[in-house]
Motif scaffolding. Structure first.
Motif, PDB file in Angstrom:
ATOM      1  N   ASP A  53       0.813  -1.220   0.000  1.00 36.98           N
ATOM      2  CA  ASP A  53       0.000   0.000   0.000  1.00 36.98           C
ATOM      3  C   ASP A  53       0.846   1.269   0.000  1.00 36.98           C
ATOM      4  N   GLU A  54       2.128   1.170   0.333  1.00 36.60           N
ATOM      5  CA  GLU A  54       3.011   2.334   0.351  1.00 36.60           C
ATOM      6  C   GLU A  54       3.607   2.641  -1.020  1.00 36.60           C
ATOM      7  N   TYR A  55       3.347   1.787  -1.986  1.00 38.81           N
ATOM      8  CA  TYR A  55       3.822   1.989  -3.356  1.00 38.81           C
ATOM      9  C   TYR A  55       3.287   3.306  -3.902  1.00 38.81           C
ATOM     10  N   ILE A  56       4.153   4.083  -4.543  1.00 35.63           N
ATOM     11  CA  ILE A  56       3.765   5.351  -5.172  1.00 35.63           C
ATOM     12  C   ILE A  56       3.687   5.113  -6.682  1.00 35.63           C
ATOM     13  N   PRO A  57       2.483   5.120  -7.244  1.00 39.16           N
ATOM     14  CA  PRO A  57       2.337   4.878  -8.681  1.00 39.16           C
ATOM     15  C   PRO A  57       3.070   5.931  -9.516  1.00 39.16           C
ATOM     16  N   HIS A  58       3.680   5.448 -10.579  1.00 42.25           N
ATOM     17  CA  HIS A  58       4.418   6.319 -11.488  1.00 42.25           C
ATOM     18  C   HIS A  58       4.596   5.545 -12.787  1.00 42.25           C
ATOM     19  N   ASP A  59       4.748   6.243 -13.912  1.00 43.20           N
ATOM     20  CA  ASP A  59       4.872   5.547 -15.195  1.00 43.20           C
ATOM     21  C   ASP A  59       6.102   4.656 -15.275  1.00 43.20           C
ATOM     22  N   GLN A  60       7.225   5.139 -14.748  1.00 50.18           N
ATOM     23  CA  GLN A  60       8.445   4.334 -14.724  1.00 50.18           C
ATOM     24  C   GLN A  60       8.890   4.205 -13.273  1.00 50.18           C
ATOM     25  N   VAL A  61       8.809   2.979 -12.762  1.00 47.56           N
ATOM     26  CA  VAL A  61       9.156   2.760 -11.362  1.00 47.56           C
ATOM     27  C   VAL A  61      10.428   1.945 -11.258  1.00 47.56           C
ATOM     28  N   GLN A  62      11.147   2.229 -10.191  1.00 46.00           N
ATOM     29  CA  GLN A  62      12.403   1.530  -9.941  1.00 46.00           C
ATOM     30  C   GLN A  62      12.412   1.108  -8.483  1.00 46.00           C
ATOM     31  N   PHE A  63      12.782  -0.149  -8.259  1.00 46.60           N
ATOM     32  CA  PHE A  63      12.848  -0.703  -6.908  1.00 46.60           C
ATOM     33  C   PHE A  63      14.250  -1.238  -6.646  1.00 46.60           C
ATOM     34  N   ARG A  64      14.611  -1.253  -5.376  1.00 45.26           N
ATOM     35  CA  ARG A  64      15.811  -1.956  -4.934  1.00 45.26           C
ATOM     36  C   ARG A  64      15.329  -2.992  -3.933  1.00 45.26           C
ATOM     37  N   VAL A  65      15.627  -4.252  -4.229  1.00 46.13           N
ATOM     38  CA  VAL A  65      15.267  -5.363  -3.351  1.00 46.13           C
ATOM     39  C   VAL A  65      16.548  -5.848  -2.704  1.00 46.13           C
ATOM     40  N   LEU A  66      16.536  -5.946  -1.374  1.00 49.83           N
ATOM     41  CA  LEU A  66      17.733  -6.338  -0.630  1.00 49.83           C
ATOM     42  C   LEU A  66      17.488  -7.650   0.103  1.00 49.83           C
ATOM     43  N   HIS A  67      18.525  -8.471   0.100  1.00 46.30           N
ATOM     44  CA  HIS A  67      18.475  -9.744   0.829  1.00 46.30           C
ATOM     45  C   HIS A  67      19.875  -9.994   1.376  1.00 46.30           C
ATOM     46  N   GLY A  68      20.030  -9.840   2.678  1.00 45.81           N
ATOM     47  CA  GLY A  68      21.360  -9.929   3.269  1.00 45.81           C
ATOM     48  C   GLY A  68      22.208  -8.792   2.733  1.00 45.81           C
ATOM     49  N   ASP A  69      23.403  -9.114   2.268  1.00 43.06           N
ATOM     50  CA  ASP A  69      24.307  -8.108   1.707  1.00 43.06           C
ATOM     51  C   ASP A  69      24.091  -7.886   0.214  1.00 43.06           C
ATOM     52  N   ASP A  70      23.217  -8.660  -0.385  1.00 45.64           N
ATOM     53  CA  ASP A  70      22.992  -8.579  -1.826  1.00 45.64           C
ATOM     54  C   ASP A  70      21.798  -7.671  -2.119  1.00 45.64           C
ATOM     55  N   PHE A  71      21.769  -7.139  -3.322  1.00 49.19           N
ATOM     56  CA  PHE A  71      20.649  -6.305  -3.750  1.00 49.19           C
ATOM     57  C   PHE A  71      20.442  -6.481  -5.244  1.00 49.19           C
ATOM     58  N   ALA A  72      19.233  -6.147  -5.694  1.00 48.87           N
ATOM     59  CA  ALA A  72      18.914  -6.143  -7.124  1.00 48.87           C
ATOM     60  C   ALA A  72      18.080  -4.908  -7.413  1.00 48.87           C
ATOM     61  N   TRP A  73      18.317  -4.319  -8.559  1.00 45.11           N
ATOM     62  CA  TRP A  73      17.493  -3.212  -9.042  1.00 45.11           C
ATOM     63  C   TRP A  73      16.444  -3.791  -9.972  1.00 45.11           C
ATOM     64  N   VAL A  74      15.216  -3.275  -9.860  1.00 48.89           N
ATOM     65  CA  VAL A  74      14.106  -3.724 -10.696  1.00 48.89           C
ATOM     66  C   VAL A  74      13.516  -2.494 -11.377  1.00 48.89           C
ATOM     67  N   TYR A  75      13.369  -2.572 -12.704  1.00 49.44           N
ATOM     68  CA  TYR A  75      12.865  -1.450 -13.493  1.00 49.44           C
ATOM     69  C   TYR A  75      11.590  -1.875 -14.217  1.00 49.44           C
ATOM     70  N   ILE A  76      10.512  -1.121 -14.005  1.00 50.50           N
ATOM     71  CA  ILE A  76       9.216  -1.447 -14.615  1.00 50.50           C
ATOM     72  C   ILE A  76       8.633  -0.179 -15.235  1.00 50.50           C
ATOM     73  N   THR A  77       8.160  -0.301 -16.461  1.00 51.48           N
ATOM     74  CA  THR A  77       7.388   0.769 -17.077  1.00 51.48           C
ATOM     75  C   THR A  77       5.934   0.336 -17.055  1.00 51.48           C
ATOM     76  N   ARG A  78       5.136   1.118 -16.357  1.00 51.76           N
ATOM     77  CA  ARG A  78       3.721   0.785 -16.177  1.00 51.76           C
ATOM     78  C   ARG A  78       3.029   0.683 -17.543  1.00 51.76           C
ATOM     79  N   ASN A  79       2.139  -0.300 -17.623  1.00 53.68           N
ATOM     80  CA  ASN A  79       1.338  -0.593 -18.821  1.00 53.68           C
ATOM     81  C   ASN A  79       2.156  -1.153 -19.979  1.00 53.68           C
ATOM     82  N   ARG A  80       3.378  -1.586 -19.705  1.00 49.97           N
ATOM     83  CA  ARG A  80       4.190  -2.333 -20.674  1.00 49.97           C
ATOM     84  C   ARG A  80       4.283  -3.767 -20.152  1.00 49.97           C
TER      85      ARG A  80
END
Length: 127
Positions: A53-80
């Motif tokens: 519910d804390e997600y802020i809608p935007h046409d191009q969203v970027q997330f960083r997911v962390l697990h321990g010392d590792d991380f991944a960047w996730v890039y999504i363009t809404r409606n694609r």
């Protein structure tokens, strides 16, 4: 910096509802999920998401997911239909792949080094 990445193809355009499902999946499987603030693009400030519910809608969203010392960047363009990820090329664990597994509507995951398949997707207008 050397990185590893993947491209996932969704069976349908990715809506805010689907993005919230992705966030929920990540929150249950990984230590931390952050969204790059869509309002502060110059500083790349990330917001720690504790629920979808804390997600802020935007046409191009970027997330960083962390697990321990590792991380991944996730890039999504809404409606694609495409999700791209990048992360560190660890041998035993690839978080940039793991974040794509178990997500609803994902029909294919491609290594970002598979130029032949990526060129096919580009010619189809997906990339």
């Amino acid at each position: 910096m050397i990185s590893k990445g993947f491209v996932a193809i969704s069976s349908e355009p990715i809506t805010d509802e689907i993005i919230r499902c992705y966030i929920q999946s990540w929150l249950t499987r990984f230590h931390r999920v952050e969204q790059v603030s869509p309002t502060d693009t110059h500083a790349n400030v990330t917001l720690h998401l504790k629920s979808c519910d804390e997600y802020i809608p935007h046409d191009q969203v970027q997330f960083r997911v962390l697990h321990g010392d590792d991380f991944a960047w996730v890039y999504i363009t809404r409606n694609r239909r495409v999700i791209e990820t990048t992360g560190l090329p660890l041998e035993e664990f690839s978080l940039c792949l793991e974040v794509l597994l178990e997500l609803p509507s994902i029909q294919e995951i491609i290594n970002d080094q598979d130029d032949r398949r990526l060129n096919e997707l580009e010619s189809q207008g997906l990339l």
